[in-house]
Design a protein around this motif. Structure first.
Motif, PDB file in Angstrom:
ATOM      1  N   THR A 158      -0.021   0.555  -4.263  1.00  0.00           N
ATOM      2  CA  THR A 158      -0.795  -0.564  -4.804  1.00  0.00           C
ATOM      3  C   THR A 158      -2.090  -0.741  -4.017  1.00  0.00           C
ATOM      4  O   THR A 158      -2.073  -0.726  -2.780  1.00  0.00           O
ATOM      5  CB  THR A 158       0.011  -1.876  -4.739  1.00  0.00           C
ATOM      6  N   ARG A 159      -3.188  -0.901  -4.711  1.00  0.00           N
ATOM      7  CA  ARG A 159      -4.449  -1.206  -4.037  1.00  0.00           C
ATOM      8  C   ARG A 159      -4.485  -2.694  -3.719  1.00  0.00           C
ATOM      9  O   ARG A 159      -4.225  -3.537  -4.587  1.00  0.00           O
ATOM     10  CB  ARG A 159      -5.649  -0.837  -4.903  1.00  0.00           C
TER      11      ARG A 159
ATOM     12  N   LYS B 165       0.837  -1.217   0.000  1.00  0.00           N
ATOM     13  CA  LYS B 165       0.000   0.000   0.000  1.00  0.00           C
ATOM     14  C   LYS B 165       0.864   1.257   0.000  1.00  0.00           C
ATOM     15  O   LYS B 165       0.521   2.262  -0.638  1.00  0.00           O
ATOM     16  CB  LYS B 165      -0.933  -0.020   1.212  1.00  0.00           C
TER      17      LYS B 165
ATOM     18  N   TYR C  29      -6.754  -5.836  -2.389  1.00  0.00           N
ATOM     19  CA  TYR C  29      -8.097  -6.359  -2.106  1.00  0.00           C
ATOM     20  C   TYR C  29      -7.978  -7.406  -0.997  1.00  0.00           C
ATOM     21  O   TYR C  29      -7.344  -8.447  -1.174  1.00  0.00           O
ATOM     22  CB  TYR C  29      -8.717  -6.977  -3.362  1.00  0.00           C
TER      23      TYR C  29
ATOM     24  N   ASN D 242      -2.085  -1.778 -11.121  1.00  0.00           N
ATOM     25  CA  ASN D 242      -1.781  -1.149  -9.835  1.00  0.00           C
ATOM     26  C   ASN D 242      -2.595  -1.739  -8.685  1.00  0.00           C
ATOM     27  O   ASN D 242      -2.878  -1.065  -7.695  1.00  0.00           O
ATOM     28  CB  ASN D 242      -1.999   0.371  -9.897  1.00  0.00           C
ATOM     29  N   GLN D 243      -2.960  -3.038  -8.814  1.00  0.00           N
ATOM     30  CA  GLN D 243      -3.763  -3.714  -7.801  1.00  0.00           C
ATOM     31  C   GLN D 243      -3.201  -5.110  -7.538  1.00  0.00           C
ATOM     32  O   GLN D 243      -2.526  -5.691  -8.387  1.00  0.00           O
ATOM     33  CB  GLN D 243      -5.219  -3.846  -8.278  1.00  0.00           C
TER      34      GLN D 243
ATOM     35  N   CYS E  28      -7.162 -10.004 -10.700  1.00  0.00           N
ATOM     36  CA  CYS E  28      -5.780 -10.030 -10.223  1.00  0.00           C
ATOM     37  C   CYS E  28      -5.291 -11.462 -10.032  1.00  0.00           C
ATOM     38  O   CYS E  28      -4.180 -11.817 -10.459  1.00  0.00           O
ATOM     39  CB  CYS E  28      -5.671  -9.280  -8.892  1.00  0.00           C
TER      40      CYS E  28
END
Length: 409
Positions: A31-32, A27, A34, A346-347, A385
């Motif tokens: 980066t996101r 983070k 989940y 970016n996740q 992802c």
């Protein structure tokens, strides 16, 4: 030289939380992440139970009775009656979360060196509670090919020894989402009576059953003295931070002994008891939407997983968890790699390696637990992802998903 106790050294790290530093680092890089690793619902906590605390006329926040406020315990009698459990208020002890209920049950019913049988994979903190109590967990394996159904009773018989004192079940199950059938619960009843065992029943997710009938251990005829029910409002009302639960038993000796542990910790949280009491007054219809939402999320998650090459995920009957088998070499390495090295748009996604939910060394190395506690859009993005990650993961292992496994889903 100062040393750490054997208990402190043996205490297992949480497989759910041990990767948090890697998620925090991801983070910080922008980066996101989940979070499918932890059962923290995003469903809003009901406003009436928060308002009950906000509007409480409190001049002094006093200790409550060690068993919890009598008014709350009497309210819970009404709640349990609605779900088919007949108890009195003096058979209910309010605890600091379901965790303390489990600890009190272990401390009260088991001696150091005793053994408890738990179908694996199981809620990882049972290991921690057993370590705290000096108790040995004896796992018997449920298998993904059967959707994690209860192992045959013959498997229980094989591991029962003179030190065996109890069986622990979670129904609906965390981490698998499996919902035990009436036949399976009756089989547990028979073996507990035959061998004079306690049945510890963790029923934190009873409101979230999608396929099949919820059967409480408290509903098993003739097992009244053996059952210790562990409960919590955390997941039921999306109130994990309240830390309020309950130990429920009709065995007076167990209750009276547990009371001594309750007295030693003085009392359960006062404001949270106000929340819990208000929650009982929510209409039964309150659960309709959360349950429907979790079922939509389950269907989305399971369908996306099973559409990925080499992935298999049985369809959970309850709770909000699923375990999936992935074409990977090592789930601990994979879950850390997702946070340290992988990014897509970016996740990335945070999962819980299933190794920490097994007591048998070596099991769960190609499995992960996923908590479908995010909205449908987030679950779709998380699955995007995961799908991309599996395509490029250096430790990918090609495996055939046999037709029989698909049937289990």
């Amino acid at each position: 030289m100062l040393t750490i106790s054997d208990r402190g050294q043996q205490m297992p790290a949480s497989p759910i939380r041990k990767l948090v530093p890697f998620a925090e680092a991801a983070k910080k890089k922008g980066t996101r992440v989940y979070h499918l690793n932890i059962g923290q619902p995003d469903i809003e906590t009901p406003a009436p139970i928060l308002d009950a605390v906000k509007h409480a006329d409190i001049k002094v926040l006093e200790y409550s009775h060690s068993a919890g406020n009598e008014s709350y315990r009497r309210k819970l009698v009404e709640y349990y009656k609605r779900v088919g459990i007949e108890v009195t208020h003096d058979q209910i002890m309010i605890t600091t979360g379901g965790s303390e209920a489990i600890l009190f049950g272990f401390f009260t019913c088991l001696n150091p060196g005793d053994e408890v049988i738990i179908p694996e994979p199981f809620y990882a903190n049972y290991n921690g509670f057993a370590c705290t109590a000096g108790v040995t967990v004896v796992p018997i394996t449920s298998r993904i090919e059967t959707g994690f159904a209860l192992p045959p009773i013959a498997e229980f018989e094989k591991v029962i020894t003179p030190r065996t004192r109890a069986i622990v079940v979670c129904n609906p199950n965390n981490p698998t989402g499996y919902l035990y059938s009436r036949e399976e619960m009756e089989a547990l009843r028979e073996i507990c009576l035959k061998h004079n065992l306690y049945l510890f029943s963790d029923e934190a997710y009873r409101e979230f059953c999608y396929d099949g009938e919820y059967i409480s251990a408290m509903q098993l005829d003739g097992l009244e003295e053996n059952v210790v029910l562990m409960d919590t409002i955390s997941k039921r009302y999306s109130a994990c931070g309240a830390r309020i639960g309950a130990l429920v038993t009709k065995n007076k000796k167990v209750y009276d002994a547990a009371m001594k542990f309750a007295q030693a910790r003085l009392s359960p949280p006062g404001l949270a008891q106000i929340m819990g009491e208000a929650a009982v007054d929510l209409p039964d219809s309150y659960f309709d939407e959360p349950k429907a939402e979790y079922q939509r999320r389950r269907d989305k998650l399971v369908s996306r997983l099973n559409a990925m090459p080499g992935v298999f995920c049985p369809n959970p009957g309850g709770a909000f968890y699923a375990i999936a088998r992935l074409p990977i070499d090592d789930s601990d390495k994979f879950c850390q790699w997702l946070l340290e090295e992988f990014v897509y748009n970016n996740q990335t996604v945070m999962l819980a390696p299933a190794t920490g939910f097994y007591g048998t060394p070596g099991l769960g190395k190609d499995e992960v637990r996923l908590a479908y506690v995010l909205n449908l859009e987030a679950i779709d993005a998380a699955m995007d992802c995961l799908e991309k990650a599996l395509e490029v993961y250096p430790g990918r292992v090609e495996k055939a998903v046999v037709a029989a496994e698909r049937v289990a889903g």
